[in-house]
Design a protein around this motif. Structure first.
Motif, short mmCIF file in Angstrom:
data_model
loop_
_atom_site.label_atom_id
_atom_site.label_comp_id
_atom_site.label_asym_id
_atom_site.label_seq_id
_atom_site.Cartn_x
_atom_site.Cartn_y
_atom_site.Cartn_z
N PHE A 8 -27.41 10.58 11.18
CA PHE A 8 -26.59 9.49 11.71
C PHE A 8 -26.35 8.45 10.62
N THR A 9 -27.38 8.10 9.87
CA THR A 9 -27.25 7.12 8.79
C THR A 9 -26.36 7.66 7.67
N ALA A 10 -26.55 8.94 7.32
CA ALA A 10 -25.71 9.54 6.28
C ALA A 10 -24.25 9.56 6.71
N GLY A 11 -23.97 9.89 7.95
CA GLY A 11 -22.60 9.90 8.46
C GLY A 11 -21.99 8.51 8.48
N ALA A 12 -22.79 7.54 8.92
CA ALA A 12 -22.30 6.16 8.95
C ALA A 12 -21.99 5.68 7.54
N ALA A 13 -22.87 5.99 6.59
CA ALA A 13 -22.63 5.58 5.20
C ALA A 13 -21.40 6.26 4.64
N ALA A 14 -21.22 7.54 4.93
CA ALA A 14 -20.02 8.25 4.46
C ALA A 14 -18.77 7.66 5.09
N GLY A 15 -18.83 7.29 6.34
CA GLY A 15 -17.68 6.67 7.01
C GLY A 15 -17.32 5.33 6.41
N VAL A 16 -18.33 4.51 6.12
CA VAL A 16 -18.09 3.20 5.50
C VAL A 16 -17.50 3.40 4.11
N TRP A 17 -18.06 4.35 3.35
CA TRP A 17 -17.56 4.62 1.99
C TRP A 17 -16.10 5.08 2.04
N ALA A 18 -15.78 6.00 2.94
CA ALA A 18 -14.42 6.53 3.04
C ALA A 18 -13.45 5.44 3.50
N THR A 19 -13.86 4.62 4.45
CA THR A 19 -13.00 3.54 4.94
C THR A 19 -12.71 2.54 3.82
N THR A 20 -13.74 2.19 3.06
CA THR A 20 -13.57 1.27 1.94
C THR A 20 -12.61 1.85 0.90
N LYS A 21 -12.80 3.14 0.60
CA LYS A 21 -11.95 3.80 -0.39
C LYS A 21 -10.49 3.81 0.08
N VAL A 22 -10.25 4.15 1.34
CA VAL A 22 -8.89 4.20 1.88
C VAL A 22 -8.27 2.81 1.88
N ASN A 23 -9.02 1.78 2.27
CA ASN A 23 -8.47 0.42 2.30
C ASN A 23 -8.10 -0.06 0.90
N ARG A 24 -8.92 0.27 -0.10
CA ARG A 24 -8.58 -0.10 -1.48
C ARG A 24 -7.29 0.57 -1.93
N LYS A 25 -7.17 1.85 -1.61
CA LYS A 25 -5.96 2.59 -2.01
C LYS A 25 -4.72 2.02 -1.30
N LEU A 26 -4.86 1.66 -0.02
CA LEU A 26 -3.74 1.07 0.71
C LEU A 26 -3.32 -0.27 0.10
N LYS A 27 -4.30 -1.07 -0.34
CA LYS A 27 -3.97 -2.34 -0.98
C LYS A 27 -3.25 -2.13 -2.31
N GLN A 28 -3.61 -1.04 -3.03
CA GLN A 28 -2.95 -0.75 -4.29
C GLN A 28 -1.51 -0.30 -4.08
N LEU A 29 -1.20 0.21 -2.91
CA LEU A 29 0.14 0.75 -2.66
C LEU A 29 1.06 -0.23 -1.94
N THR A 30 0.65 -1.49 -1.79
CA THR A 30 1.54 -2.49 -1.20
C THR A 30 2.64 -2.81 -2.21
N PRO A 31 3.81 -3.25 -1.74
CA PRO A 31 4.90 -3.57 -2.66
C PRO A 31 4.54 -4.63 -3.71
N GLU A 32 3.77 -5.64 -3.29
CA GLU A 32 3.39 -6.69 -4.24
C GLU A 32 2.51 -6.13 -5.35
N SER A 33 1.57 -5.28 -4.96
CA SER A 33 0.66 -4.69 -5.94
C SER A 33 1.41 -3.75 -6.88
N LEU A 34 2.33 -2.97 -6.33
CA LEU A 34 3.12 -2.07 -7.18
C LEU A 34 3.99 -2.85 -8.15
#
Length: 115
Positions: A8-34
């Motif tokens: 359960f802890t490993a899954g929660a940590a993987a979920g937090v890591w993946a969510t953080t990674k996806v949010n960073r990538k989404l911020k990089q792909l905003t028009p202002e960032s591009l």
């Protein structure tokens, strides 16, 4: 019980890591960032081109100096007393000729004149 807690802890940590990674990538792909990334790349490219042009200019001057030295162009000209430059030539392409009471235009047909 410990196995379930571990997974359960490993899954929660993987979920937090993946969510953080996806949010960073989404911020990089905003028009202002591009737009900011493109501007930074353009400025960097401009600096590289400027450095390249300065290197080319420095090497060109160095090579001109080498050629001038090899051809003896740097040596002072021999002093010749009484020698002056010839008077400038005047061609037909300088404009209208004026004669008393009449202005005529002369046309030059020299194809190499404008180059």
């Amino acid at each position: 019980m410990f196995r379930r807690t571990f997974w359960f802890t490993a899954g929660a940590a993987a979920g937090v890591w993946a969510t953080t990674k996806v949010n960073r990538k989404l911020k990089q792909l905003t028009p202002e960032s591009l737009a900011a990334q493109a501007a930074n790349k353009a400025v960097e490219t401009g600096h590289r081109l400027k450095d390249f042009a300065l290197d080319v200019r420095a090497n060109m001057l160095q090579r001109e100096a080498e050629l001038g030295e090899a051809l003896g162009l740097d040596a002072p000209p021999p002093a010749e007393a009484g020698r002056e430059l010839p008077a400038p030539r005047r061609g037909n392409a300088l404009g209208p000729r004026t004669t008393p009471g009449k202005t005529t235009y002369s046309i030059s047909y020299n194809r190499n004149e404008d180059h």
